[in-house]
Enzyme design. Structure first.
Site, PDB file in Angstrom:
ATOM      1  N   ASP A   1       0.809  -1.214   0.000  1.00 40.53           N
ATOM      2  CA  ASP A   1       0.000   0.000   0.000  1.00 40.53           C
ATOM      3  C   ASP A   1       0.844   1.268   0.000  1.00 40.53           C
ATOM      4  OD1 ASP A   1      -2.953   1.174   0.919  1.00 40.53           O
ATOM      5  OD2 ASP A   1      -1.297   2.254   1.823  1.00 40.53           O
TER       6      ASP A   1
ATOM      7  N   VAL B   1      -5.068   2.603  -0.252  1.00 47.99           N
ATOM      8  CA  VAL B   1      -4.991   1.933  -1.559  1.00 47.99           C
ATOM      9  C   VAL B   1      -5.493   0.500  -1.452  1.00 47.99           C
ATOM     10  CG1 VAL B   1      -3.476   1.228  -3.440  1.00 47.99           C
ATOM     11  CG2 VAL B   1      -3.090   3.408  -2.293  1.00 47.99           C
ATOM     12  N   ASP B   2      -5.091  -0.200  -0.411  1.00 42.96           N
ATOM     13  CA  ASP B   2      -5.596  -1.552  -0.202  1.00 42.96           C
ATOM     14  C   ASP B   2      -7.107  -1.550  -0.006  1.00 42.96           C
ATOM     15  OD1 ASP B   2      -3.604  -3.575  -0.399  1.00 42.96           O
ATOM     16  OD2 ASP B   2      -2.657  -2.811   1.409  1.00 42.96           O
ATOM     17  N   PHE B   3      -7.599  -0.630   0.810  1.00 50.18           N
ATOM     18  CA  PHE B   3      -9.041  -0.577   1.054  1.00 50.18           C
ATOM     19  C   PHE B   3      -9.807  -0.275  -0.232  1.00 50.18           C
ATOM     20  CE2 PHE B   3      -8.241   0.435   5.723  1.00 50.18           C
ATOM     21  CZ  PHE B   3      -8.680  -0.814   6.148  1.00 50.18           C
TER      22      PHE B   3
END
Length: 397
Positions: A153, A181-183
């Site tokens: 991320d 970014v991951d979420f």
């Protein structure tokens, strides 16, 4: 982690996605977050782990005393059944293929080419399972000069410009406090999967979904990307302020910090009245949003003087009651147990499991806590016997 069983408090069976079977070959954050969204609403998610396990099982402290899993893993993997398979072995792949027979969705986040090396890529699997929806999550995808490279991320925040907009002129670019970014990749992936499920109802065919952290990070750049593409403006770290709005700042009050964000002239007029500074509206430096953006530092200093001795919580409630965006700056412990959090059923706080609940609320369907995060190391997993887990409504309206 097994949630203690209490048959007298069993919640509703199923959910809006009941009947969908998902094979989850993901680990860390984006993939597990995506599959937990589906699992919370009834999808039968089977988490397939290698003997080494999802590395976030060790991302602690803190660790759950019963299972030994880290909080990071616990917070992303509820409502999933689990199995341990050696996908590098023929026996492991054969067992995986047997699980795939009646699956609707496969989601994986291996390095591109890994599934193909096991003869389990989409082109191969789709011939045997034409209705399969296959979602692959990677850092950069199969295209471009960075295809197949490693990702995390924070690296994507840096590479895609998000870091450059965060922080202050004193600190320089800073990583955001949450792995945004991951979420966002997990959310986009869940949306894409459900789009494919809907399309399959019409076509009868599955399809491949190519999701990358890079693409999702680029999609999160608004309004900075729009400002640059239209006006050539390259943003710098601006702390709590907004590139297009003013005031949009954090202020120190007598009772603590608050945040105020003004979106239109009507809200600004109400703010001026609420903080007993009516002349602010007629000041030519602040008479419209464009002027306020140009003079945002002066505006901040003027408002900070007025708010320094105010009751911040009272000011926020007064503004919110007039549809003016404002709120106290809370720490996590206060936010988790705030009256609004409790009223919205956003906290799962049951024997054996505590976490934030699904934010998705329907008029009829509900999310539910059916299983705790799966244990690890059992080749039989929790596929045949899910008894001993407690089901209760969680996050429903």
């Amino acid at each position: 982690m097994a949630v203690s069983q209490d048959k007298n408090m069993a919640g509703p069976q199923g959910g809006s996605l009941a009947g969908l079977k998902v094979l989850d070959l993901t680990r860390v954050l984006a993939g597990p977050f995506c599959t937990m969204i589906l699992a919370d609403h009834g999808a039968d998610v089977i988490k397939v782990e290698a003997e080494s396990g999802d590395e976030t099982r060790g991302w602690g402290p803190p660790f759950d005393e019963a299972s030994g899993a880290a909080s990071y893993f616990v917070g992303l993997n509820r409502n999933k059944r689990g199995i341990c398979l050696d996908m590098k072995s023929k026996a492991g792949r054969d067992q995986f293929l047997s699980l795939l027979e009646d699956a609707d969705i496969l989601i994986e986040n291996f390095k591109p080419g890994t599934m193909e090396s096991w003869d389990l890529g989409y082109d191969t699997l789709s011939k045997r399972h034409p209705a399969l929806i296959y979602c692959a999550i990677s850092g950069f995808g199969n295209d471009g000069p960075m295809a197949g490279l490693a990702r995390y991320d924070a690296i994507l925040q840096a590479m895609c410009g998000l870091l450059s907009t965060n922080g202050t002129t004193d600190t320089g670019a800073m990583k955001m406090g949450a792995p945004i970014v991951d979420f966002s990749t997990g959310l986009y992936s869940a949306i894409a999967i459900l789009m494919a499920v809907y399309e399959r109802q019409k076509s009868g065919a599955g399809q491949m979904i190519d999701m990358t952290l890079y693409d999702c990070a680029m999609a999160m750049l608004h309004p900075h990307s729009a400002n640059y593409l239209l006006g050539g403006r390259i943003p710098e770290p601006m702390g709590n302020s907004h590139p297009n709005l003013a005031p949009c700042e954090k202020y120190q009050t007598r009772t603590g910090e608050i945040f105020i964000a003004i979106g239109n002239e009507n809200q600004f007029a109400k703010l001026a009245t609420a903080i007993n500074y009516p002349e602010m509206v007629s000041d030519e430096r602040f008479c419209n949003n464009s002027q306020r953006v140009k003079n945002k530092r002066v505006l901040f200093e003027e408002m900070q003087k007025v708010l320094a001795d105010a009751d911040g919580e009272a000011i926020c409630m007064k503004l919110l009651a007039q549809s003016v965006p404002a709120g106290p700056v809370r720490t996590i412990d206060n936010a988790l147990f705030a009256q609004q959090t409790v009223a919205r059923n956003m906290l799962i706080d049951e024997p054996g499991y505590r976490s934030v609940a699904s934010p998705i609320k329907f008029s009829r369907s509900t999310s539910s806590l059916r299983y705790g995060p799966p244990s690890h190391g059992d080749p039989e997993g929790q596929l045949e016997d899910a008894s001993g887990y407690w089901e209760t409504t969680a996050g429903s309206s």
